[in-house]
Design an enzyme around this catalytic site. Structure first.
Site, PDB file in Angstrom:
ATOM      1  N   ASP A   1       0.820  -1.213   0.000  1.00 48.45           N
ATOM      2  CA  ASP A   1       0.000   0.000   0.000  1.00 48.45           C
ATOM      3  C   ASP A   1       0.853   1.262   0.000  1.00 48.45           C
ATOM      4  O   ASP A   1       2.069   1.205   0.186  1.00 48.45           O
ATOM      5  CB  ASP A   1      -0.960  -0.009   1.204  1.00 48.45           C
ATOM      6  CG  ASP A   1      -0.287  -0.463   2.503  1.00 48.45           C
ATOM      7  OD1 ASP A   1       0.951  -0.438   2.567  1.00 48.45           O
ATOM      8  OD2 ASP A   1      -1.009  -0.836   3.442  1.00 48.45           O
TER       9      ASP A   1
ATOM     10  N   HIS B   1      -7.050  -4.364  10.277  1.00 44.44           N
ATOM     11  CA  HIS B   1      -6.812  -4.212   8.828  1.00 44.44           C
ATOM     12  C   HIS B   1      -5.547  -4.949   8.414  1.00 44.44           C
ATOM     13  O   HIS B   1      -4.629  -5.132   9.192  1.00 44.44           O
ATOM     14  CB  HIS B   1      -6.805  -2.735   8.395  1.00 44.44           C
ATOM     15  CG  HIS B   1      -5.615  -1.925   8.818  1.00 44.44           C
ATOM     16  ND1 HIS B   1      -5.686  -0.571   9.034  1.00 44.44           N
ATOM     17  CD2 HIS B   1      -4.315  -2.256   9.059  1.00 44.44           C
ATOM     18  CE1 HIS B   1      -4.486  -0.118   9.371  1.00 44.44           C
ATOM     19  NE2 HIS B   1      -3.646  -1.114   9.404  1.00 44.44           N
TER      20      HIS B   1
ATOM     21  N   GLU C   1      -9.608  -1.963   5.203  1.00 43.69           N
ATOM     22  CA  GLU C   1     -10.178  -1.566   6.482  1.00 43.69           C
ATOM     23  C   GLU C   1     -11.438  -2.373   6.794  1.00 43.69           C
ATOM     24  O   GLU C   1     -12.115  -2.854   5.869  1.00 43.69           O
ATOM     25  CB  GLU C   1     -10.542  -0.073   6.428  1.00 43.69           C
ATOM     26  CG  GLU C   1      -9.347   0.858   6.213  1.00 43.69           C
ATOM     27  CD  GLU C   1      -8.541   1.125   7.481  1.00 43.69           C
ATOM     28  OE1 GLU C   1      -8.344   0.190   8.288  1.00 43.69           O
ATOM     29  OE2 GLU C   1      -8.099   2.268   7.673  1.00 43.69           O
TER      30      GLU C   1
ATOM     31  N   ASN D   1      -7.227  -2.281  14.416  1.00 44.62           N
ATOM     32  CA  ASN D   1      -8.617  -2.555  14.029  1.00 44.62           C
ATOM     33  C   ASN D   1      -8.729  -3.809  13.158  1.00 44.62           C
ATOM     34  O   ASN D   1      -9.799  -4.118  12.639  1.00 44.62           O
ATOM     35  CB  ASN D   1      -9.220  -1.350  13.288  1.00 44.62           C
ATOM     36  CG  ASN D   1      -8.513  -1.048  11.964  1.00 44.62           C
ATOM     37  OD1 ASN D   1      -7.561  -1.737  11.588  1.00 44.62           O
ATOM     38  ND2 ASN D   1      -8.982  -0.034  11.261  1.00 44.62           N
TER      39      ASN D   1
HETATM   40  C1  F6R Z   1       1.459  -1.110   6.063  1.00 46.39           C
HETATM   41  C2  F6R Z   1       0.334  -2.015   6.266  1.00 46.39           C
HETATM   42  C3  F6R Z   1      -0.472  -1.953   7.510  1.00 46.39           C
HETATM   43  C4  F6R Z   1       0.373  -2.185   8.758  1.00 46.39           C
HETATM   44  C5  F6R Z   1      -0.486  -2.058  10.023  1.00 46.39           C
HETATM   45  C6  F6R Z   1       0.328  -2.226  11.282  1.00 46.39           C
HETATM   46  O1  F6R Z   1       2.061  -1.349   4.813  1.00 46.39           O
HETATM   47  O2  F6R Z   1       0.059  -2.779   5.412  1.00 46.39           O
HETATM   48  O3  F6R Z   1      -1.498  -2.910   7.451  1.00 46.39           O
HETATM   49  O4  F6R Z   1       0.942  -3.446   8.700  1.00 46.39           O
HETATM   50  O5  F6R Z   1      -1.110  -0.810  10.053  1.00 46.39           O
HETATM   51  O6  F6R Z   1       1.200  -1.144  11.424  1.00 46.39           O
HETATM   52  P1  F6R Z   1       2.298  -1.128  12.574  1.00 46.39           P
HETATM   53  O7  F6R Z   1       3.271  -2.186  12.243  1.00 46.39           O
HETATM   54  O8  F6R Z   1       2.922   0.254  12.477  1.00 46.39           O
HETATM   55  O9  F6R Z   1       1.575  -1.370  13.850  1.00 46.39           O
END
Ligand code: F6R
Length: 249
Positions: A78, A147, A152, A145
């Site tokens: 992403d 995701h 989401e 959450n």
């Molecule tokens: C980022 C992504 C997100 C993160 C998630 C956890 O490329 O795909 O799904 O893996 O938001 O983020 P952290 O590791 O910062 O808690």
């Protein structure tokens, strides 16, 4: 050190490690094996705090000659939209800073956060993924959450790469990375659930106390349809690696 290995449902393996460093080492071993077995591996990569230690370990192993990325290529999950790739909070910048500037990867792709037409960029990215034959080894983190990528929580999930509005939860969680004078994007371009599911193998890293609740939900034996990560319970080859903190001790 690995503390526990549990089979969740038919296809998901849960591995609990003592520390965050152990999680990163365990995951790095998987990359070493994968690239030995298939040097031309297509990697799917994530950003965020979770994989930073893994990327550091992969750089260390690359420098010591243990792993070679020259025939591999990668696709990131992403990117914020809109954002200039040179912005210090873009995922493009993050990946260069933590990994690509230090290893010999053949080719890497990240959705273009500065594309004029978001939908056209998503279609282009999806076509590139298909042309590469899809992902062999997909790395995921998880949002508080639930995701994965920026898919989401919702009542329905897009299969293909798409332009998505971030939830308040994700915007709040990621605000820690932006200075108060910096504009934080509220939308993103993300690989969809279909492309994630086409991955041959998936590794999901869950670390830190803040992820205890979401990890519990993932392992409680139900598919919560409002938690995108729960859909992974239906994928044939998922390894979840947690530290003790995320596993609740
Ligand atoms: C980022 C992504 C997100 C993160 C998630 C956890 O490329 O795909 O799904 O893996 O938001 O983020 P952290 O590791 O910062 O808690």
């Amino acid at each position: 050190m690995t503390l526990l290995l549990v089979q969740i449902g038919r296809n998901m393996k849960k591995i609990v490690c003592e520390t965050y460093e152990d999680v990163c080492n365990h995951a790095a071993d998987i990359y070493v094996r994968q690239l030995k077995e298939k040097p031309e591996t297509v990697l799917g990569l994530a950003t965020g705090s979770t994989p930073v230690g893994l990327y550091k370990e992969l750089v260390r192993r690359y420098k010591s000659g243990e792993i070679d990325f020259s025939n591999a290529q990668s696709f990131n999950l992403d990117e914020y939209y809109p954002i200039d790739p040179s912005h210090s909070q873009s995922y493009d910048y993050f990946m260069r800073k933590h990994l690509f500037d230090y290893i010999n990867i053949g080719k890497f792709q990240i959705p273009n956060g500065s594309a004029e037409d978001a939908n056209a960029e998503c279609a282009r990215y999806e076509a590139e993924l298909d042309a590469a034959g899809g992902i062999d080894l997909m790395l995921l983190g998880i949002g508080v959450n639930g995701h994965i990528g920026f898919n989401e929580p919702s009542v329905s999930y897009s299969l293909e790469t798409h332009h998505i509005n971030l939830t308040e939860s994700s915007i709040a969680a990621n605000s820690r990375f932006f200075n108060s004078d910096e504009h934080q994007p509220t939308t993103a371009l993300t690989m969809g659930i279909g492309q994630i599911f086409k991955s041959k193998k998936i590794i999901l890293l869950i670390t830190g106390e803040a992820k205890v609740d979401i990890a519990k939900k993932l392992f409680d034996g139900k598919i919560h349809t409002d938690i995108p990560a729960c859909l992974l319970l239906l994928h044939p080859d998922v390894t979840v690696i947690l530290d003790k903190a995320a596993n609740g001790g």
